[in-house]
Design an enzyme around this catalytic site. Structure first.
Site, PDB file in Angstrom:
ATOM      1  N   GLU A  97       0.822  -1.200   0.000  1.00 31.57           N
ATOM      2  CA  GLU A  97       0.000   0.000   0.000  1.00 31.57           C
ATOM      3  C   GLU A  97       0.859   1.254   0.000  1.00 31.57           C
ATOM      4  OE1 GLU A  97      -3.908  -0.816  -0.468  1.00 31.57           O
ATOM      5  OE2 GLU A  97      -2.732  -2.043   0.897  1.00 31.57           O
ATOM      6  N   THR A  98       0.438   2.230  -0.807  1.00 29.19           N
ATOM      7  CA  THR A  98       0.947   3.592  -0.717  1.00 29.19           C
ATOM      8  C   THR A  98      -0.220   4.492  -0.343  1.00 29.19           C
ATOM      9  OG1 THR A  98       2.695   3.239  -2.363  1.00 29.19           O
ATOM     10  CG2 THR A  98       2.014   5.504  -1.960  1.00 29.19           C
TER      11      THR A  98
END
Length: 260
Positions: free
Chosen positions: A44-45
């Site tokens: 995840e970003t």
């Protein structure tokens, strides 16, 4: 813009679940968000923009935007409360899953998340083929949660990721009662471009809810048995919400030089 790499659900670097957190003054083109998430190649970003009240938070895997991510929310709150609002004890995020509030309690960051209705579904031959072991129970909410006889099965499982793609649920979770904690789990997300999520907070909105009902407990101590590993403390709040707490550790702070 600044980018922070934060390991969530751990108090030491290089364990738990890593997330990139990007703090921006305004929203760039969505193509840029997707390209940077792909470049980071983390599960995840998180992208954050300040609003009049709180912050707008979005999460991207290397392949797609998602509606809820626990570890990247924890990482985002760690960044805001340690680098931008050091005197604050809580932060509010506007997200695709509504308003999410994270409170700092000592070394822990407590996230207030929604739970999901869980329905029993039949255990299938497809599940057995996918996991290599037949579950003893299966429930479905946003994600699939398959229950097995003991934690050793969870720790040694080697699933077939191509077959997992065909099962129900956004993420395919496996879990069993733990010896030293209430439950042990792992989370697989090939549909999101992630083979295994090291420590999945949003999955525990369902995993902890399931075990709380099974064990008749409001508080569940959980361990995610990936190679990196991580601990989560979960408390059912009784109003369709769950508090999920964990620690976090910063690994790197950098500047993104590519044009937005």
């Amino acid at each position: 813009m600044k980018q922070y790499i934060v390991d969530a659900f751990t108090n030491k670097p290089f364990s738990g679940n890593p997330a990139a957190v990007c703090v921006m003054e305004c929203w760039p083109d969505e193509v840029f968000l997707k390209k940077l998430a792909m470049e980071n190649n983390l599960s995840e970003t998180a992208f954050i923009v300040r609003e009049s009240e709180g912050y707008h938070l979005r999460w991207f895997t290397p392949e797609t935007e998602v509606e809820l991510c626990g570890h990247a929310t924890l990482a985002s709150s760690f960044v805001i409360l340690n680098y931008y609002e050091k005197e604050s004890s809580e932060v509010r995020f506007n997200t695709l899953s509504g308003e999410l509030i994270v409170r700092r309690k000592g070394d822990l960051y407590e996230m207030d998340f929604p739970t999901y209705e869980l329905k029993d579904i039949p255990v299938s031959d497809e599940m057995e083929a996918s996991f290599g072991v037949r579950p003893i129970k299966a429930v479905l909410g946003l994600d699939l949660v398959c229950v097995f006889e003991n934690e050793d099965i969870i720790r040694t499982m080697k699933p077939d990721f191509q077959l997992l793609m065909k099962l129900e649920g956004r993420i395919q979770n496996v879990t069993a009662a733990g010896r030293e904690v209430d439950c042990v789990s792992r989370s697989f997300a090939p549909k999101l471009g992630i083979a295994e999520d090291p420590v999945c907070g949003s999955a525990h909105c369902q995993i902890a809810d399931y075990w709380a009902r099974q064990l008749d407990k409001k508080e569940i101590d959980a361990y995610q048995a990936s190679k990196r590993g991580g601990f989560l403390h979960c408390e059912l709040l009784g109003n369709g919400r769950i508090a999920i707490s964990g620690e976090a550790s910063v690994v790197a702070v950098s500047e993104i030089l590519a044009k937005m």
